[in-house]
Design a protein around this motif. Structure first.
Motif, PDB file in Angstrom:
ATOM      1  N   ALA A  48       0.854  -1.190   0.000  1.00  0.00           N
ATOM      2  CA  ALA A  48       0.000   0.000   0.000  1.00  0.00           C
ATOM      3  C   ALA A  48       0.883   1.230   0.000  1.00  0.00           C
ATOM      4  CB  ALA A  48      -0.926   0.015   1.218  1.00  0.00           C
ATOM      5  N   CYS A  49       0.339   2.349  -0.446  1.00  0.00           N
ATOM      6  CA  CYS A  49       1.108   3.585  -0.401  1.00  0.00           C
ATOM      7  C   CYS A  49       0.184   4.762  -0.097  1.00  0.00           C
ATOM      8  CB  CYS A  49       1.894   3.823  -1.685  1.00  0.00           C
ATOM      9  SG  CYS A  49       0.916   4.049  -3.187  1.00  0.00           S
ATOM     10  N   LEU A  50       0.798   5.860   0.330  1.00  0.00           N
ATOM     11  CA  LEU A  50       0.038   7.015   0.794  1.00  0.00           C
ATOM     12  C   LEU A  50       0.683   8.288   0.260  1.00  0.00           C
ATOM     13  CD1 LEU A  50      -1.299   7.593   4.360  1.00  0.00           C
ATOM     14  CD2 LEU A  50       0.285   9.273   3.405  1.00  0.00           C
ATOM     15  N   THR A  57      -4.735   7.269  -0.352  1.00  0.00           N
ATOM     16  CA  THR A  57      -4.019   5.997  -0.346  1.00  0.00           C
ATOM     17  C   THR A  57      -4.331   5.201  -1.596  1.00  0.00           C
ATOM     18  OG1 THR A  57      -5.821   4.897   0.841  1.00  0.00           O
ATOM     19  CG2 THR A  57      -4.091   5.901   2.163  1.00  0.00           C
ATOM     20  N   GLU A  60      -5.390  -0.617  -1.218  1.00  0.00           N
ATOM     21  CA  GLU A  60      -5.149  -1.511  -0.096  1.00  0.00           C
ATOM     22  C   GLU A  60      -4.976  -2.917  -0.647  1.00  0.00           C
ATOM     23  OE1 GLU A  60      -7.164   1.944   1.726  1.00  0.00           O
ATOM     24  OE2 GLU A  60      -8.114   0.457   0.459  1.00  0.00           O
ATOM     25  N   ILE A  68      -3.353   1.347   5.269  1.00  0.00           N
ATOM     26  CA  ILE A  68      -2.277   2.299   5.549  1.00  0.00           C
ATOM     27  C   ILE A  68      -2.886   3.551   6.151  1.00  0.00           C
ATOM     28  CG2 ILE A  68      -2.356   3.263   3.207  1.00  0.00           C
ATOM     29  CD1 ILE A  68       0.724   3.489   3.342  1.00  0.00           C
ATOM     30  N   SER A  69      -2.192   4.136   7.131  1.00  0.00           N
ATOM     31  CA  SER A  69      -2.666   5.368   7.754  1.00  0.00           C
ATOM     32  C   SER A  69      -1.443   6.200   8.156  1.00  0.00           C
ATOM     33  CB  SER A  69      -3.543   5.058   8.964  1.00  0.00           C
ATOM     34  OG  SER A  69      -2.772   4.422   9.985  1.00  0.00           O
TER      35      SER A  69
END
Length: 123
Positions: A48-50, A57, A60, A68-69
């Motif tokens: 995952a990336c943000l 994001t 998922e 992700i957070s």
């Protein structure tokens, strides 16, 4: 740029972990943080990336198990992993793409990497 992962360990099947990535050494507002994993004998794969500038994001991985957070104040990005299975055993890495507007789950997009944290799922 310095990235430090933490939170890995040994967990039983069905268990959960929260991995943390602490980023430092840069002041850009536009950057992406990606989580990747690599199991023995396998290629590194994106989880995952943000995007920091708007918190969006993408996507998922196995939606519902990995999310992700972020904690924007402390420049930390978390990977929440639930219902872990033995096949999730891997070294988990976070990586930074400084200047990015939109994150991608492609390892070559990221120049800066942490040292990784081992996640082992076993009974």
């Amino acid at each position: 740029v310095h990235l430090v992962e933490s939170g890995g360990g040994l967990v039983e099947p069905g268990g959960s972990l929260r991995l943390s990535c602490e980023a430092s050494g840069f002041t850009d507002d536009y950057y992406a943080i990606g989580w990747f994993r690599q199991a023995p004998g396998k290629e590194r794969e994106g989880v995952a990336c943000l995007n920091n500038h708007d918190g969006s994001t993408f996507p998922e991985f196995q939606k519902g198990r990995f999310t992700i957070s972020r904690d924007n104040v402390n420049k930390r990005v978390y990977l929440h992993a639930d219902v872990l299975q033995p096949e999730d055993t891997a070294v988990y890495y976070c990586a930074a793409d400084i200047g990015a507007w939109k994150c991608r789950l492609l390892p070559f997009s990221y120049r800066h990497w942490g040292q990784g944290t081992q996640v082992t799922v076993s009974s």
